[in-house]
Write an enzyme that holds these catalytic residues in place. Structure first.
Site, PDB file in Angstrom:
ATOM      1  N   ASP A  22      40.583  42.716 135.232  1.00 33.59           N
ATOM      2  CA  ASP A  22      41.426  43.537 136.109  1.00 33.59           C
ATOM      3  C   ASP A  22      42.605  44.059 135.283  1.00 33.59           C
ATOM      4  O   ASP A  22      43.293  43.273 134.619  1.00 33.59           O
ATOM      5  CB  ASP A  22      41.933  42.650 137.272  1.00 33.59           C
ATOM      6  CG  ASP A  22      42.975  43.355 138.134  1.00 33.59           C
ATOM      7  OD1 ASP A  22      43.690  42.639 138.865  1.00 33.59           O
ATOM      8  OD2 ASP A  22      43.057  44.600 138.062  1.00 33.59           O
ATOM      9  N   ASN A  24      44.978  46.392 136.642  1.00 35.20           N
ATOM     10  CA  ASN A  24      46.107  46.892 137.453  1.00 35.20           C
ATOM     11  C   ASN A  24      46.549  45.898 138.524  1.00 35.20           C
ATOM     12  O   ASN A  24      47.247  46.257 139.459  1.00 35.20           O
ATOM     13  CB  ASN A  24      45.722  48.237 138.102  1.00 35.20           C
ATOM     14  CG  ASN A  24      44.528  48.072 139.041  1.00 35.20           C
ATOM     15  OD1 ASN A  24      44.034  46.943 139.222  1.00 35.20           O
ATOM     16  ND2 ASN A  24      44.059  49.156 139.634  1.00 35.20           N
ATOM     17  N   ASP A  26      45.110  44.412 141.000  1.00 39.26           N
ATOM     18  CA  ASP A  26      44.670  44.464 142.409  1.00 39.26           C
ATOM     19  C   ASP A  26      43.625  43.397 142.718  1.00 39.26           C
ATOM     20  O   ASP A  26      43.070  43.355 143.809  1.00 39.26           O
ATOM     21  CB  ASP A  26      44.124  45.863 142.757  1.00 39.26           C
ATOM     22  CG  ASP A  26      42.818  46.178 142.027  1.00 39.26           C
ATOM     23  OD1 ASP A  26      42.226  47.233 142.296  1.00 39.26           O
ATOM     24  OD2 ASP A  26      42.383  45.351 141.183  1.00 39.26           O
ATOM     25  N   ASP A  30      38.097  46.396 136.569  1.00 42.56           N
ATOM     26  CA  ASP A  30      38.043  47.860 136.555  1.00 42.56           C
ATOM     27  C   ASP A  30      37.677  48.384 135.156  1.00 42.56           C
ATOM     28  O   ASP A  30      37.576  47.610 134.204  1.00 42.56           O
ATOM     29  CB  ASP A  30      39.385  48.436 137.013  1.00 42.56           C
ATOM     30  CG  ASP A  30      40.555  47.765 136.296  1.00 42.56           C
ATOM     31  OD1 ASP A  30      41.459  47.250 136.979  1.00 42.56           O
ATOM     32  OD2 ASP A  30      40.518  47.721 135.052  1.00 42.56           O
ATOM     33  N   ASP A 206      17.590  49.430 139.279  1.00 45.42           N
ATOM     34  CA  ASP A 206      17.597  48.439 140.350  1.00 45.42           C
ATOM     35  C   ASP A 206      16.310  48.503 141.171  1.00 45.42           C
ATOM     36  O   ASP A 206      15.937  49.571 141.658  1.00 45.42           O
ATOM     37  CB  ASP A 206      18.803  48.754 141.250  1.00 45.42           C
ATOM     38  CG  ASP A 206      19.079  47.670 142.251  1.00 45.42           C
ATOM     39  OD1 ASP A 206      19.400  46.551 141.822  1.00 45.42           O
ATOM     40  OD2 ASP A 206      18.952  47.928 143.456  1.00 45.42           O
ATOM     41  N   GLU A 275      14.186  46.734 136.962  1.00 47.66           N
ATOM     42  CA  GLU A 275      14.201  45.425 137.621  1.00 47.66           C
ATOM     43  C   GLU A 275      12.934  45.303 138.444  1.00 47.66           C
ATOM     44  O   GLU A 275      12.645  46.179 139.263  1.00 47.66           O
ATOM     45  CB  GLU A 275      15.433  45.280 138.514  1.00 47.66           C
ATOM     46  CG  GLU A 275      15.567  43.862 139.051  1.00 47.66           C
ATOM     47  CD  GLU A 275      16.524  43.737 140.207  1.00 47.66           C
ATOM     48  OE1 GLU A 275      16.732  44.737 140.908  1.00 47.66           O
ATOM     49  OE2 GLU A 275      17.055  42.647 140.429  1.00 47.66           O
ATOM     50  N   HIS A 347      23.831  38.816 137.582  1.00 51.43           N
ATOM     51  CA  HIS A 347      24.747  38.732 138.727  1.00 51.43           C
ATOM     52  C   HIS A 347      24.057  38.264 139.995  1.00 51.43           C
ATOM     53  O   HIS A 347      24.716  38.078 141.026  1.00 51.43           O
ATOM     54  CB  HIS A 347      25.376  40.114 138.948  1.00 51.43           C
ATOM     55  CG  HIS A 347      24.367  41.125 139.324  1.00 51.43           C
ATOM     56  ND1 HIS A 347      23.379  41.578 138.455  1.00 51.43           N
ATOM     57  CD2 HIS A 347      24.126  41.751 140.487  1.00 51.43           C
ATOM     58  CE1 HIS A 347      22.604  42.427 139.078  1.00 51.43           C
ATOM     59  NE2 HIS A 347      23.027  42.565 140.313  1.00 51.43           N
ATOM     60  N   ASP A 348      22.724  38.094 139.931  1.00 48.20           N
ATOM     61  CA  ASP A 348      21.978  37.616 141.108  1.00 48.20           C
ATOM     62  C   ASP A 348      21.525  36.171 140.950  1.00 48.20           C
ATOM     63  O   ASP A 348      20.970  35.608 141.900  1.00 48.20           O
ATOM     64  CB  ASP A 348      20.698  38.452 141.299  1.00 48.20           C
ATOM     65  CG  ASP A 348      20.984  39.865 141.707  1.00 48.20           C
ATOM     66  OD1 ASP A 348      20.147  40.743 141.418  1.00 48.20           O
ATOM     67  OD2 ASP A 348      22.062  40.110 142.299  1.00 48.20           O
TER      68      ASP A 348
HETATM   69  O1  TEU Z   1      18.378  42.807 143.237  1.00 49.91           O
HETATM   70  C1  TEU Z   1      17.105  42.843 143.881  1.00 49.91           C
HETATM   71  C2  TEU Z   1      16.608  41.511 143.963  1.00 49.91           C
HETATM   72  O2  TEU Z   1      15.507  41.243 143.637  1.00 49.91           O
HETATM   73  C3  TEU Z   1      17.610  40.506 144.434  1.00 49.91           C
HETATM   74  O3  TEU Z   1      17.835  40.807 145.807  1.00 49.91           O
HETATM   75  C4  TEU Z   1      17.061  39.167 144.253  1.00 49.91           C
HETATM   76  O4  TEU Z   1      15.710  39.172 144.678  1.00 49.91           O
HETATM   77  C5  TEU Z   1      17.806  38.242 145.125  1.00 49.91           C
HETATM   78  O5  TEU Z   1      19.160  38.522 144.992  1.00 49.91           O
HETATM   79  C6  TEU Z   1      17.490  36.852 144.662  1.00 49.91           C
HETATM   80  O6  TEU Z   1      17.762  36.028 145.744  1.00 49.91           O
HETATM   81  C7  TEU Z   1      18.952  44.074 143.041  1.00 49.91           C
HETATM   82  C8  TEU Z   1      20.368  43.858 142.562  1.00 49.91           C
HETATM   83  O7  TEU Z   1      20.340  43.182 141.309  1.00 49.91           O
HETATM   84  C9  TEU Z   1      21.074  43.051 143.614  1.00 49.91           C
HETATM   85  O8  TEU Z   1      22.395  42.706 143.181  1.00 49.91           O
HETATM   86  C10 TEU Z   1      21.153  43.898 144.870  1.00 49.91           C
HETATM   87  O9  TEU Z   1      21.740  43.124 145.903  1.00 49.91           O
HETATM   88  C11 TEU Z   1      19.754  44.345 145.320  1.00 49.91           C
HETATM   89  O10 TEU Z   1      18.938  44.812 144.255  1.00 49.91           O
HETATM   90  C12 TEU Z   1      19.878  45.499 146.278  1.00 49.91           C
HETATM   91  O11 TEU Z   1      20.351  46.615 145.558  1.00 49.91           O
END
Ligand code: TEU
Length: 611
Positions: A22, A24, A26, A30, A206, A275, A347-348
């Site tokens: 971050d 700024n 908030d 960013d 995605d 993905e 991130h998932d």
């Molecule tokens: O993720 C798709 C996806 O396969 C995820 O939903 C994953 O299956 C799940 O999170 C596991 O439990 C992509 C992006 O990486 C995710 O951040 C998004 O939420 C999703 O698509 C919808 O755009």
């Protein structure tokens, strides 16, 4: 064979902008914050930076719900900031890849708003269907079929203005785009070209394998009135899964080839990675085979499904043998053509050191993070590092629902605990603590200050999600100059991929395929003179002492020289030479001793040059 493309020995670093830096105060990361940290990434040695979405978005799914593909959301900055960042990344010899989310848009996108008027040119850009006959629109059972959303509830949302339902595999604010419509496809390619012309170097795409849906001869979706295809069995959550009908659909190859032609023909030096939840190994080999001109590589999900029983909310213990089974299938399908992406974190996914490693002590956290990284990075493919993975960052450690921010976890808590009643509050909170996506989304830990250096210690607002209290020990400042840190180890692995041809391109072969604890394989390059360059990788992926397995021991014995046999006094232990030890998660002496006596410490992993 044709030389491998540039990305074959590249390493990609994924930034989740919301949680990276971050600038700024908030409480949200960013673009200017990212720019201020590029020297750190250049020092780590990564080649490509992949940004999770920073486009204009209502942030229902943290930016994976885009309302304007050609503008930056004010929370991250401006298009000028984006242009600065692209230039700054290129100045450091790195490339920048953006996240392309075109299976769906936000419901606040102009295309969707226009589509809500049946006569509008955009009317057919989404999947609109009438309520089932004999059912009051908006009432249970009126949905066009019984599909459920990955984020809980029905995959259909009724829109009173249009008087029909629209399909959303994800949240109701993420309506699926109708790729059957050529005008929609043209608009997507135009946007992609706009970004490529702006100077980016490719896209992470995605859920790109979901864009083609299975239809009957009249264009009806499975399960809708009159369709010749059923919509699948209803599951414990009360809905049937769209996955069998929307994953790797009948026109996927056609769309991907068209995209390649319309956007990437004539360009070079770019990267496209799709993905691919639910995609098979064989199809991965086909789509990533350059002869088919579709995508450079894909993210598969089989390996991140080995520690759960039917759903991520029913987690099971990590078993190295299950990982081996999956990776053998994946690598076998790519032996002749095609290319693998290699990831454990993103991130998932929960943080791998908490998920598959051992965080019971600081020493085991560090060594297990290194062992898992060594195992992954020594595979054949392109490794992806998720922000903080290079530090050995851990899961968030949250205990209450109120600490979470992710709509997937929150929605599924209510669906499985309150509605379907197949989880208790305790079991679901335990599952979310283990597998929830917010585990990967706590702020990047730069130093031991109040907010880990993610935002100023005196920032007027708290970060959007809590900083992990262990940031006081696990952070860049503490690891940067420590040669024994997880950071230093990742840096060595990255350098290895850049300098060692066997690591970058060697054929991958599993060995000791019955061993429950030790994950071992070789990498081989046939040399021009007919000889082989071969590396041995041995990793004890458990917290128990393990025995060096049979095949590994045999390969080592074959190459062991007699002590001092070559007379040059090379330091060796029963014929094993320190100079051939490429990297190890424990000391050199310990590794040579393990090679001699055949015992492996918990999370002891090493690479040895056999020839
Ligand atoms: O993720 C798709 C996806 O396969 C995820 O939903 C994953 O299956 C799940 O999170 C596991 O439990 C992509 C992006 O990486 C995710 O951040 C998004 O939420 C999703 O698509 C919808 O755009």
């Amino acid at each position: 064979a044709t030389p491998n493309p540039w990305w074959a020995n590249a390493v990609v670093y994924q930034i989740y902008p919301r949680s990276f830096q971050d600038s700024n105060g908030d409480g949200f990361g960013d673009l200017r914050g990212i720019e201020s940290r590029l020297d750190y990434l250049a020092d780590l040695g990564v080649d490509v930076v992949w940004l999770s979405p920073v486009y204009r978005s209502p942030q229902d799914d943290n930016g994976y719900d885009i309302s304007d593909y050609q503008d930056i959301d004010p929370m991250f900055g401006t298009l000028e900031d984006m242009d600065r960042l692209i230039a700054a990344v290129h100045q450091r010899g790195m490339k920048l890849v953006m996240d392309l989310v075109v299976n769906h848009t936000s419901d606040e996108h102009a295309w969707f708003q226009a589509s809500r008027h049946a006569g509008d040119p955009h009317a057919d850009w989404y999947w609109w269907r009438p309520a089932r006959a004999g059912h009051e629109p908006g009432t249970p059972g009126a949905e066009p079929n019984r599909w459920g959303s990955y984020f809980g509830g029905s995959a259909w949302q009724y829109d009173a203005q249009r008087g029909e339902y629209f399909l959303h595999q994800f949240s109701a604010k993420q309506p699926d785009l109708n790729w059957e419509n050529p005008e929609l496809r043209r608009a997507v390619y135009a946007m992609m070209n706009w970004w490529m012309d702006r100077g980016i170097d490719g896209f992470r795409m995605d859920v790109i394998v979901l864009i083609s849906k299975m239809l009957d001869a009249e264009g009806r979706l499975p399960g809708e009135a009159g369709s010749g295809i059923a919509d699948g069995p209803v599951l414990e959550d009360g809905y049937s899964s769209p996955s069998p009908f929307c994953t790797d659909g009948p026109r996927l190859d056609e769309y991907l080839r068209e995209m390649r032609r319309e956007v990437f023909a004539g360009r070079s030096g770019y990267l496209t990675v799709g993905e691919a939840p639910g995609l098979s190994d064989v199809r991965n080999g086909y789509i990533s085979d350059p002869a088919h001109q579709e995508l450079d590589m894909l993210f598969l999900f089989d390996h991140v499904g080995i520690d759960q029983d039917g759903s991520k909310w029913n987690p099971t213990p990590f078993e190295p043998a299950k990982l081996r089974t999956v990776m053998m299938r994946q690598q076998a399908a790519l032996r002749q053509a095609g290319w693998a992406s290699l990831y454990m974190d993103n991130h998932d996914q929960p943080r791998v050191v908490s998920r598959w490693g051992d965080t019971s002590t600081e020493a085991l956290r560090s060594r297990s993070a290194k062992a898992l990284a060594l195992m992954l990075h020594l595979h054949r493919g392109t490794p992806y590092i998720y922000q903080g993975e290079e530090l050995g960052m851990t899961n968030a450690g949250f205990t209450e629902l109120g600490q979470y921010r992710d709509l997937e976890s929150i929605n599924m808590y209510h669906q499985l605990v309150d509605e379907a009643k197949v989880q208790t509050p305790q079991s679901m909170l335990h599952a979310i603590a283990r597998m929830g996506r917010d585990n990967a989304r706590t702020p990047m830990q730069w130093d031991g200050s109040r907010y880990a250096g993610f935002t100023a210690p005196d920032a007027p607002t708290e970060p959007w999600i809590a900083v992990n209290p262990n940031h006081v020990d696990i952070n860049v400042a503490a690891e940067f100059d420590d040669p024994d840190s997880v950071y230093a180890f990742y840096k060595r692995l990255i350098a290895l991929r850049h300098t060692d041809a066997v690591v970058a391109a060697g054929v991958w072969d599993a060995i000791d395929v019955e061993d429950p604890a030790v994950y071992a394989f070789t990498r081989t390059v046939a040399r021009a003179d007919g000889a082989e360059s071969k590396l041995l990788v041995v990793a004890n992926l458990t917290s128990r002492v393990a025995n060096m397995p049979h095949d590994s021991r045999s390969l080592l014995a074959e190459t062991a020289t007699q002590p001092g046999a070559d007379g040059d006094g090379e330091s060796s232990c029963a014929g094993f030479e320190a100079s051939k030890l490429v990297i190890s998660t424990v000391s050199e002496a310990r590794t040579l001793s393990s090679m001699h006596d055949g015992g492996l410490l918990p999370w002891e992993a090493f690479v040895y040059r056999l020839s």
